[in-house]
Design a protein around this motif. Structure first.
Motif, mmCIF file in Angstrom:
data_model
loop_
_atom_site.group_PDB
_atom_site.id
_atom_site.type_symbol
_atom_site.label_atom_id
_atom_site.label_comp_id
_atom_site.label_asym_id
_atom_site.label_seq_id
_atom_site.Cartn_x
_atom_site.Cartn_y
_atom_site.Cartn_z
ATOM 1 N N TRP A 351 30.490 -18.912 -2.423
ATOM 2 C CA TRP A 351 31.490 -19.062 -1.637
ATOM 3 C C TRP A 351 31.118 -20.420 -0.593
ATOM 4 N N TYR A 369 32.584 -11.384 -9.013
ATOM 5 C CA TYR A 369 33.617 -10.708 -8.011
ATOM 6 C C TYR A 369 33.187 -9.225 -7.857
ATOM 7 N N ARG A 373 32.313 -7.455 -4.516
ATOM 8 C CA ARG A 373 33.039 -6.029 -3.668
ATOM 9 C C ARG A 373 32.044 -5.067 -3.417
ATOM 10 N N VAL A 391 41.832 -18.866 -7.579
ATOM 11 C CA VAL A 391 40.767 -18.256 -7.881
ATOM 12 C C VAL A 391 40.940 -17.566 -9.328
ATOM 13 N N SER A 393 39.084 -15.958 -12.982
ATOM 14 C CA SER A 393 38.144 -14.950 -13.356
ATOM 15 C C SER A 393 38.384 -14.960 -14.817
ATOM 16 N N LEU A 398 38.780 -8.276 -15.607
ATOM 17 C CA LEU A 398 38.892 -8.129 -14.055
ATOM 18 C C LEU A 398 39.667 -6.768 -13.651
ATOM 19 N N GLY A 402 38.790 -5.417 -8.395
ATOM 20 C CA GLY A 402 38.368 -7.023 -8.451
ATOM 21 C C GLY A 402 39.442 -7.936 -7.800
ATOM 22 N N TRP A 405 39.786 -6.994 -4.191
ATOM 23 C CA TRP A 405 38.887 -7.370 -3.137
ATOM 24 C C TRP A 405 38.912 -8.867 -2.956
ATOM 25 N N ILE A 406 39.363 -9.619 -3.955
ATOM 26 C CA ILE A 406 39.666 -11.180 -3.705
ATOM 27 C C ILE A 406 40.669 -11.277 -2.524
ATOM 28 N N VAL A 410 38.340 -12.318 0.261
ATOM 29 C CA VAL A 410 38.226 -13.897 0.172
ATOM 30 C C VAL A 410 39.638 -14.802 0.995
ATOM 31 N N VAL A 416 45.362 -15.385 -7.787
ATOM 32 C CA VAL A 416 44.312 -15.004 -8.609
ATOM 33 C C VAL A 416 44.625 -15.090 -10.036
ATOM 34 N N SER A 418 43.489 -14.370 -13.629
ATOM 35 C CA SER A 418 42.646 -13.796 -14.624
ATOM 36 C C SER A 418 42.920 -14.138 -16.029
#
Length: 664
Positions: A351, A369, A373, A391, A393, A398, A402, A405-406, A410, A416, A418
């Protein structure tokens, strides 16, 4: 099973979409082709119902250039055997280097970061000069169109330069990460008989120096047709290479023309390899044109790559995601290369690096990730994450925690995405898109141009139910074939035997009514309790959110008499934790509550490590075979594992379970 909430964590905005390549493509599609799509579902449906029109639009929108005209976009929809853009002659490397000159890209085009040497950057001029010099070096070594060039190098700029140089000549590239053992490398690259090998002396993984000279020696000895070794001193810059090796400095000493061989659309670009855990790795051949088109689409529409952006994905050269990195340049985005331990000196390292390099798109495996977490990491409190836009993944499903948490730890403004795909197509089948909402624990939708469906055992499509992930229409990046498979028999057996004319990938997928998708594990690792199929990914999503669990693996041993069999859950506890009755009771209750009584394991066992491939895939099937009495070395190729010793505990357990009872 607990009902899915389809909780939405992020929604696209019209203003935000307009500024993306996806938005520009939608406007162009309307104006240039008269195709108007009001939703992603409409766009996806058009892209798979009108395959030829869609892929021609990708060709035209991204200004793909060919030295010769093509007869037609697609020869037919039969699989295998579909042929794309026959007659076209192009070069992947030419498009990558042209993209590095994009007017929206200022400053360095390659940013190299490493735990072995100081940071370094390359401008477009420096990258072109490096590729031209490496190209001249390969020519001096006798490399031409169709010759193979192999690399045993980390994710550094020399690897990128050498790959583009080989591609410019029409040579065929293959790489193995230097964390791979000698046998694993030989099992792969010996199949293609390379003319030249580029190799390194070692690297640093965090604060640990890893010497690879002995591995290089064993690899070279196993390649009798190898004509030259190019030595890249990395761990110790002044360390000489093997006898007769060409030093990188000498290899790069002479300038040469930056030219590009115009090769057929399906001409081999590189060979990627399957994990090789249960046999000799499959050498999967990908072509110049198919990879170029697929990566333009994937990166622009599903991975958030924009002109002037900066793309940072943590990967090694042994994972297909490394092959995606050069393609980012073709879209006018700079790329961050990183070599080292992603958790050193702590889990916040990547990061901090993303912030320092100004990354707009950051990607890593799902486990990264989840580890953040579990550790209570709060990146947004430590670094500026405002430049991040996407972001990514992949590598494993995920879970919802997860995703949350992002957004909580973040940045709450990012998309996000995935994704799930494979080395087999060097791309994704399902992923994110700025037109789609982000739902906790779900992949946003099916990728454009990918007719992905879920099939039941009889080949009937399913919606809202788990089925086999299949692709029912060709993709340009489906393999040209397997190396040394002249009649295509190995290729057909790998993907087309279960459903004739349909690609079976080997994953379980659920496609919801909303269009979002969930991948729930490998179908060859299916847990079948009393006739009910259970996906392994569901277990891991529940089990690995427990604060005392670092890793897990689940297998099902069938009952020969047709009973429920035995469901075994293996746990790796976090340091300081123990697998005791309290933890077992807690996990049993949570699995029953979140999933179903069928998901409750019969046995929960502590192990020191979960066996994984070098790319992080869990090895449920080899573990199951070991428990059934197959010797560990026959169940899996240890050289293909991230930790070859991870099988030992399962072999000991199998010996104990299969020990005959003493005679009374």
């Amino acid at each position: 099973m607990a009902r899915r909430s389809h909780e939405i964590l992020w929604r696209p905005s019209p203003d935000g979409l307009a500024a993306t390549t996806t938005g520009r493509y939608l406007r162009w599609l309307d104006e240039a082709r008269g195709v108007r799509c009001a939703s992603y579902e409409e766009l996806w449906r058009w892209s798979v119902d009108h395959l030829e029109d869609f892929w021609l639009s990708i060709w035209d929108f991204f200004d793909v250039r060919s030295a010769a005209g093509f007869d037609r976009v697609l020869s037919g929809r039969e699989m295998p055997g579909a042929r794309w853009f026959e007659g076209a002659r192009l070069n992947y490397a030419e498009h990558v280097l042209r993209g590095a000159r994009h007017p929206g890209l200022s400053g360095p085009v390659v940013l190299s970061r490493s735990q072995t040497r100081p940071p370094h950057t390359l401008t477009a001029d420096e990258l072109e000069d490096g590729v031209a010099r490496a190209r001249a070096g390969l020519v001096r070594l006798g490399v031409g169109t169709g010759d193979r060039v192999a690399a045993y190098l980390p994710n550094i700029e020399e690897t990128l330069i050498a790959f583009l140089a080989a591609a410019s000549l029409g040579a065929v590239w293959a790489s193995c990460a230097p964390e791979s053992g000698g046998r694993s490398v030989v099992d792969r690259i010996r199949q293609i008989e390379p003319k030249v090998l580029l190799a390194t002396d070692g690297y640093r993984f965090g604060d640990k120096a890893v010497d690879r000279r002995a591995e290089v020696e064993s690899i070279v000895a196993a390649l009798p047709r190898l004509e030259a070794v190019v030595w890249v001193p990395y761990l110790e810059p002044d360390r000489p290479g093997p006898p007769a090796a060409v030093a990188w400095s000498d290899f790069m000493a002479e300038a040469g023309p930056l030219e590009f061989a115009a090769v057929p659309f399906a001409h081999p670009l590189y060979v990627l390899y399957s994990s090789g855990t249960t046999g000799l790795p499959k050498p999967i051949v990908h072509g110049h044109g198919g990879i170029l088109l697929e990566h333009l689409k994937l990166n622009a529409f599903h991975q958030g790559v924009e002109p002037g952006g900066r793309f940072f994905y943590f990967t090694t050269t042994g994972w297909m995601l490394w092959n995606v990195l050069p393609s980012v340049l073709a879209l006018g985005s700079s790329v961050v290369l990183f070599d080292g331990n992603p958790a050193w000196p702590d889990l916040g390292a990547l990061w901090r690096l993303a912030a320092e390099t100004g990354a707009t798109c950051f990607g890593a495996g799902a486990g990264f990730y989840l580890a953040g977490r579990k550790a209570g990491l709060l990146p947004k409190a430590d670094v500026d994450t405002s430049r991040l836009r996407t972001v990514l993944s992949t590598g494993a499903p995920l879970p919802a925690e997860g995703f949350r948490w992002i957004y909580e730890a973040v940045a709450d403004h990012v998309l996000v995405a995935s994704t799930s795909g494979g080395t087999d197509v060097c791309s994704a089948f399902v992923g994110g898109n700025p037109m789609l909402p982000v739902r906790a624990g779900e992949i946003a939708g099916r990728c454009l141009g990918c007719r992905v469906e879920a099939f039941d055992p009889d080949g009937r499509p399913l919606v809202g139910e788990q089925g086999e992930l299949v692709v029912t229409a060709p993709m340009p990046s489906m393999p040209v074939g397997f190396w040394n498979d002249p009649d295509g028999g190995r290729y057909r057996a790998a993907y087309f035997e279960d459903f004739p004319g349909v690609w079976r990938h080997g994953d379980w997928i659920t496609i919801h009514q909303t269009g979002s998708c969930e991948i729930t594990g490998r179908s060859d690792a299916t847990l079948n309790r009393g006739g009910v199929r259970l996906g392994t990914g569901e277990f891991y999503a529940v089990v690995e959110q427990h604060p005392d669990v670092a890793d897990s693996l689940v297998v099902h041993l069938e009952d020969e008499d047709g009973g429920a069999g035995e469901l075994i859950l293996f746990l790796v506890p976090v340091p300081g934790a123990v697998v005791d009755d309290g933890l077992r009771s807690s996990l049993t209750a949570e699995l029953r509550r979140c999933l179903s009584p069928r998901h409750v394991p019969d046995t929960i066992v502590a192990v020191p490590a979960v066996p994984r491939t070098l790319s992080g895939k869990k090895l449920e099937v080899p573990v199951k075979r070991i428990l059934l009495g197959v010797p560990a070395d026959a169940a899996a190729q240890r050289a293909s594992l991230a930790d070859p010793d991870a099988l030992d505990a399962f072999e000991r357990l199998a010996a104990e379970r299969n020990m005959p009872c003493p005679t009374p």
